[in-house]
Design a protein around this motif. Structure first.
Motif, PDB file in Angstrom:
ATOM      1  N   GLY A  95       0.832  -1.201   0.000  1.00 46.71           N
ATOM      2  CA  GLY A  95       0.000   0.000   0.000  1.00 46.71           C
ATOM      3  C   GLY A  95       0.867   1.252   0.000  1.00 46.71           C
ATOM      4  O   GLY A  95       1.708   1.434  -0.872  1.00 46.71           O
ATOM      5  N   ASN A  96       0.702   2.090   1.022  1.00 47.16           N
ATOM      6  CA  ASN A  96       1.516   3.305   1.089  1.00 47.16           C
ATOM      7  C   ASN A  96       2.582   3.192   2.179  1.00 47.16           C
ATOM      8  O   ASN A  96       2.989   4.177   2.779  1.00 47.16           O
ATOM      9  CB  ASN A  96       0.635   4.538   1.320  1.00 47.16           C
ATOM     10  N   LYS A  97       3.039   1.972   2.450  1.00 51.54           N
ATOM     11  CA  LYS A  97       4.099   1.721   3.433  1.00 51.54           C
ATOM     12  C   LYS A  97       5.240   0.963   2.766  1.00 51.54           C
ATOM     13  O   LYS A  97       5.026   0.096   1.917  1.00 51.54           O
ATOM     14  CB  LYS A  97       3.576   0.878   4.592  1.00 51.54           C
ATOM     15  N   LEU A  98       6.454   1.308   3.149  1.00 45.29           N
ATOM     16  CA  LEU A  98       7.647   0.595   2.696  1.00 45.29           C
ATOM     17  C   LEU A  98       8.375   0.109   3.938  1.00 45.29           C
ATOM     18  O   LEU A  98       8.716   0.909   4.815  1.00 45.29           O
ATOM     19  CB  LEU A  98       8.560   1.516   1.879  1.00 45.29           C
ATOM     20  N   THR A  99       8.594  -1.202   4.024  1.00 43.53           N
ATOM     21  CA  THR A  99       9.265  -1.796   5.173  1.00 43.53           C
ATOM     22  C   THR A  99      10.637  -2.297   4.745  1.00 43.53           C
ATOM     23  O   THR A  99      10.755  -3.048   3.781  1.00 43.53           O
ATOM     24  CB  THR A  99       8.442  -2.970   5.732  1.00 43.53           C
ATOM     25  N   LEU A 100      11.666  -1.865   5.475  1.00 42.67           N
ATOM     26  CA  LEU A 100      13.036  -2.265   5.189  1.00 42.67           C
ATOM     27  C   LEU A 100      13.587  -3.071   6.354  1.00 42.67           C
ATOM     28  O   LEU A 100      13.481  -2.651   7.510  1.00 42.67           O
ATOM     29  CB  LEU A 100      13.931  -1.043   4.976  1.00 42.67           C
ATOM     30  N   ASN A 101      14.179  -4.208   6.055  1.00 41.55           N
ATOM     31  CA  ASN A 101      14.923  -4.992   7.042  1.00 41.55           C
ATOM     32  C   ASN A 101      16.383  -4.950   6.596  1.00 41.55           C
ATOM     33  O   ASN A 101      16.762  -5.638   5.645  1.00 41.55           O
ATOM     34  CB  ASN A 101      14.411  -6.436   7.102  1.00 41.55           C
ATOM     35  N   VAL A 102      17.166  -4.106   7.270  1.00 45.45           N
ATOM     36  CA  VAL A 102      18.542  -3.880   6.820  1.00 45.45           C
ATOM     37  C   VAL A 102      19.549  -4.030   7.956  1.00 45.45           C
ATOM     38  O   VAL A 102      20.481  -3.237   8.095  1.00 45.45           O
ATOM     39  CB  VAL A 102      18.684  -2.496   6.145  1.00 45.45           C
ATOM     40  N   GLY A 103      19.361  -5.049   8.779  1.00 47.20           N
ATOM     41  CA  GLY A 103      20.354  -5.371   9.788  1.00 47.20           C
ATOM     42  C   GLY A 103      20.151  -4.720  11.138  1.00 47.20           C
ATOM     43  O   GLY A 103      20.943  -4.930  12.054  1.00 47.20           O
ATOM     44  N   TYR A 104      19.122  -3.933  11.311  1.00 47.03           N
ATOM     45  CA  TYR A 104      18.825  -3.368  12.623  1.00 47.03           C
ATOM     46  C   TYR A 104      17.983  -4.360  13.408  1.00 47.03           C
ATOM     47  O   TYR A 104      17.428  -5.310  12.856  1.00 47.03           O
ATOM     48  CB  TYR A 104      18.084  -2.036  12.489  1.00 47.03           C
ATOM     49  N   SER A 105      17.807  -4.110  14.699  1.00 44.69           N
ATOM     50  CA  SER A 105      17.006  -5.008  15.533  1.00 44.69           C
ATOM     51  C   SER A 105      15.515  -4.873  15.248  1.00 44.69           C
ATOM     52  O   SER A 105      14.717  -5.659  15.739  1.00 44.69           O
ATOM     53  CB  SER A 105      17.274  -4.717  17.010  1.00 44.69           C
ATOM     54  N   HIS A 106      15.151  -3.869  14.452  1.00 46.96           N
ATOM     55  CA  HIS A 106      13.753  -3.606  14.144  1.00 46.96           C
ATOM     56  C   HIS A 106      13.618  -3.261  12.655  1.00 46.96           C
ATOM     57  O   HIS A 106      14.572  -2.767  12.055  1.00 46.96           O
ATOM     58  CB  HIS A 106      13.248  -2.432  14.981  1.00 46.96           C
ATOM     59  N   PRO A 107      12.471  -3.521  12.058  1.00 44.75           N
ATOM     60  CA  PRO A 107      12.273  -3.080  10.674  1.00 44.75           C
ATOM     61  C   PRO A 107      12.063  -1.567  10.625  1.00 44.75           C
ATOM     62  O   PRO A 107      11.507  -0.972  11.543  1.00 44.75           O
ATOM     63  CB  PRO A 107      11.023  -3.822  10.226  1.00 44.75           C
TER      64      PRO A 107
END
Length: 176
Positions: A98-110
């Protein structure tokens, strides 16, 4: 003399440019953009061509900037702009919903972004992001904000980078 400012802008047949005071509106097949232009730069439109002139020699930089901004608006409403980003790193992934972009890039949280109005974000694969829109400024700004979450680092090359960006690699420490 401003060389960019003196260039004539060709207006395509499917694009209309109108002036209302100091605001210039550009309408095309992809949408409509309106922007305030400085009154020190005059706007002349005739026979499908636009030319800017300045009133003072001290406004050379502004002359070229205003011309470039209008040319970018015309190109945006006719063709649109796209920025492609690539995620490099083990486990790095992106997902657009939708209008959200979720990144998982090595942090403890998205890291979750709200996509601004007038911009669409696609994720053709888990490690690719495409930012599209008609405003060159908005597309570039949002792509830069995404890249700032994890800029590429020079030792392993991990991070978020533009598709055509070259990351200069450095040699790590050497032991004795």
């Amino acid at each position: 003399m401003s060389r960019i400012g003196l260039k004539v802008i060709e207006v395509p047949d499917n694009v209309t440019v109108t002036k209302n005071g100091n605001d210039i509106t550009v309408k095309g097949p992809k949408g409509e953009l309106t922007r305030y232009f400085d009154p020190r730069i005059t706007f002349n439109q005739k026979d499908g061509e636009i030319q800017f002139t300045r009133s003072d020699e001290n406004d050379k930089a502004l002359h070229g900037t205003e011309r470039a901004n209008l040319a970018a608006m015309i190109e945006g409403v006719e063709k649109g702009y796209i920025k492609k980003l690539t995620l490099v790193g083990v486990g790095y992934r992106a997902q657009a919903q939708g209008n959200k972009l979720t990144l998982n890039v090595g942090y403890s949280h998205p890291v979750v972004f709200d996509v601004p109005e007038g911009i669409t974000v696609k994720t053709p694969s888990a490690t690719a992001i495409e930012v599209e829109g008609i405003s060159k400024q908005k597309v570039g700004q949002f792509a830069a904000e995404i890249r700032d979450v994890r800029p590429p680092e020079p030792y392993k090359g991990k991070g978020i980078r533009y598709e055509d960006e070259y990351v200069r690699r450095k040699e790590g420490k050497t032991g004795k």
